[in-house]
Design a protein around this motif. Structure first.
Motif, PDB file in Angstrom:
ATOM      1  N   ILE A   1       5.603   4.701  -0.221  1.00  0.00           N
ATOM      2  CA  ILE A   1       4.786   6.126   0.939  1.00  0.00           C
ATOM      3  C   ILE A   1       3.803   6.050  -0.630  1.00  0.00           C
ATOM      4  CG2 ILE A   1       3.981   7.403   2.581  1.00  0.00           C
ATOM      5  CD1 ILE A   1       5.490   5.243   3.481  1.00  0.00           C
ATOM      6  N   LEU A   2       2.479   5.935  -0.099  1.00  0.00           N
ATOM      7  CA  LEU A   2       0.870   6.494  -1.695  1.00  0.00           C
ATOM      8  C   LEU A   2       0.522   7.863  -0.858  1.00  0.00           C
ATOM      9  CD1 LEU A   2       0.298   3.402  -2.949  1.00  0.00           C
ATOM     10  CD2 LEU A   2       2.807   4.355  -3.549  1.00  0.00           C
TER      11      LEU A   2
ATOM     12  N   GLY B   1       2.528   4.250   9.594  1.00  0.00           N
ATOM     13  CA  GLY B   1       2.974   3.908   8.547  1.00  0.00           C
ATOM     14  C   GLY B   1       1.456   3.369   7.452  1.00  0.00           C
ATOM     15  N   GLY B   2       0.608   3.368   8.458  1.00  0.00           N
ATOM     16  CA  GLY B   2      -0.173   2.761   8.290  1.00  0.00           C
ATOM     17  C   GLY B   2      -1.317   4.264   7.170  1.00  0.00           C
TER      18      GLY B   2
ATOM     19  N   GLN C   1      -4.601  11.497   1.602  1.00  0.00           N
ATOM     20  CA  GLN C   1      -4.258  10.661   3.077  1.00  0.00           C
ATOM     21  C   GLN C   1      -2.991   9.717   2.637  1.00  0.00           C
ATOM     22  OE1 GLN C   1      -4.938  11.695   5.383  1.00  0.00           O
ATOM     23  NE2 GLN C   1      -7.078  12.155   5.493  1.00  0.00           N
ATOM     24  N   THR C   2      -2.047   9.411   3.205  1.00  0.00           N
ATOM     25  CA  THR C   2      -0.548   8.459   3.299  1.00  0.00           C
ATOM     26  C   THR C   2      -0.846   7.445   3.533  1.00  0.00           C
ATOM     27  OG1 THR C   2       0.174   9.601   5.069  1.00  0.00           O
ATOM     28  CG2 THR C   2       1.231  10.981   2.424  1.00  0.00           C
ATOM     29  N   TYR C   3      -0.528   6.423   2.593  1.00  0.00           N
ATOM     30  CA  TYR C   3      -0.890   4.715   3.215  1.00  0.00           C
ATOM     31  C   TYR C   3       0.890   4.488   2.647  1.00  0.00           C
ATOM     32  CZ  TYR C   3      -5.260   6.346   2.754  1.00  0.00           C
ATOM     33  OH  TYR C   3      -6.491   7.383   2.361  1.00  0.00           O
ATOM     34  N   LYS C   4       0.510   3.436   3.169  1.00  0.00           N
ATOM     35  CA  LYS C   4       2.268   2.638   2.977  1.00  0.00           C
ATOM     36  C   LYS C   4       2.107   1.219   2.830  1.00  0.00           C
ATOM     37  CE  LYS C   4       5.651   2.453   6.557  1.00  0.00           C
ATOM     38  NZ  LYS C   4       6.565   1.984   7.003  1.00  0.00           N
TER      39      LYS C   4
ATOM     40  N   GLY D   1       2.850  -6.004  -0.656  1.00  0.00           N
ATOM     41  CA  GLY D   1       2.404  -5.307  -2.130  1.00  0.00           C
ATOM     42  C   GLY D   1       1.115  -5.114  -1.818  1.00  0.00           C
ATOM     43  N   THR D   2       0.691  -4.560  -0.892  1.00  0.00           N
ATOM     44  CA  THR D   2      -0.607  -4.521  -1.588  1.00  0.00           C
ATOM     45  C   THR D   2      -0.683  -2.822  -0.347  1.00  0.00           C
ATOM     46  OG1 THR D   2      -1.217  -5.726   1.311  1.00  0.00           O
ATOM     47  CG2 THR D   2      -1.655  -6.649  -1.330  1.00  0.00           C
TER      48      THR D   2
END
Length: 269
Positions: free
Chosen positions: A61-62, A85-86, A98-101, A106-107
């Motif tokens: 999670i970024l 999770g997106g 914001q958070t992104y999975k 791998g993208t």
């Protein structure tokens, strides 16, 4: 008669001593100045990089934010990871982050620039890549800050608060994490704290002595993702627990025996 009275008194005192011995409270002695040990010297070359060299993987999670966004100054609360999770945000990289999975391929899907391959990159490398893409076509002079928010360590044993704790910065030390968990309990053995890391089938176990001041400079105490920290009981606490078990087992028998001897003594008078 005097013999039985003396025996009853002795047994009673013995029981009291066993119980009172369990009330001892061990205090840790931390960060004393001690000579360098061979173990510390042997590992002095190890790089204490922490999570700075962690390579991003799928399902990570970024948190991505543009520090040039003025909103960041007044609102520093990052949004939660969405249930899917997106992408949890709108069409721009907000200052709040914001958070992104990271997907299985791998993208990571980011607003306006689409899917960006990040698997295998370090945090700094991924931030530089995303910043370059936004600068090229979308944002003017962006400053992209990227964090991997799912990195963690697990603390077990004689610690005030056991559980999983996030690694929120690249170089988090064992001492900082123990403080985050509330500190050691009075039963903790500060001389043999274990850090378990690496492949679960062949883990690397590092023993840390927090009673030695030189440990603060030991690069091995810089924590890495999925480290397990185990703090065992000290010898005194182990003995106390053993005595407590003996006391629990013998106390009813001692009470019955003492009562019987007292009654017998009174009858013989």
């Amino acid at each position: 008669m005097r013999f039985y009275t003396a025996l009853a008194t002795t047994l009673l005192l013995f029981g009291i001593l066993i119980i009172s011995s369990c009330s001892y409270k061990q205090q840790q002695v931390l960060f004393q100045q001690m000579p360098a040990t061979a173990d510390t010297a042997r590992h002095a070359y190890a790089a204490g990089s922490g999570t700075s060299d962690y390579h991003i993987r799928s399902q990570d999670i970024l948190q991505v934010r543009n520090l040039q966004n003025a909103q960041y100054i007044v609102d520093q609360t990052p949004s939660a990871v969405s249930s899917a999770g997106g992408n949890t945000g709108g069409g721009t990289i907000a200052g709040t982050g914001q958070t992104y999975k990271v997907e299985d391929d791998g993208t990571v899907a980011l607003p306006l620039i689409g899917h960006v391959p990040v698997a295998g990159l370090t945090r700094a490398e991924a931030a530089a890549k995303i910043e370059g893409l936004y600068r090229k076509d979308v944002l003017k002079d962006p400053i992209i800050d990227l964090r991997i928010v799912n990195l963690k360590v697990t603390i077990l044993g004689e610690i005030k608060a056991q559980g999983n704790f996030p690694l929120v910065k690249d170089r988090t030390s064992l001492v900082e994490m123990i403080g985050e968990a509330g500190g050691l309990t009075e039963k903790a053995d500060e001389k043999t704290i274990k850090i378990i890391r690496g492949d679960p089938s062949k883990p690397e176990v590092t023993t840390v002595d927090l009673s030695n001041l030189k440990t603060l400079a030991d690069p091995r105490i810089i924590l890495q993702n999925n480290d397990i920290i185990y703090i065992a009981q000290n010898k005194r606490a182990v003995k106390n627990d053993q005595l407590q078990n003996v006391t629990t087992t013998l106390s009813p028998a001692l009470i019955i025996l003492n009562t019987a001897l007292i009654i017998y003594t009174l009858i013989r008078r």
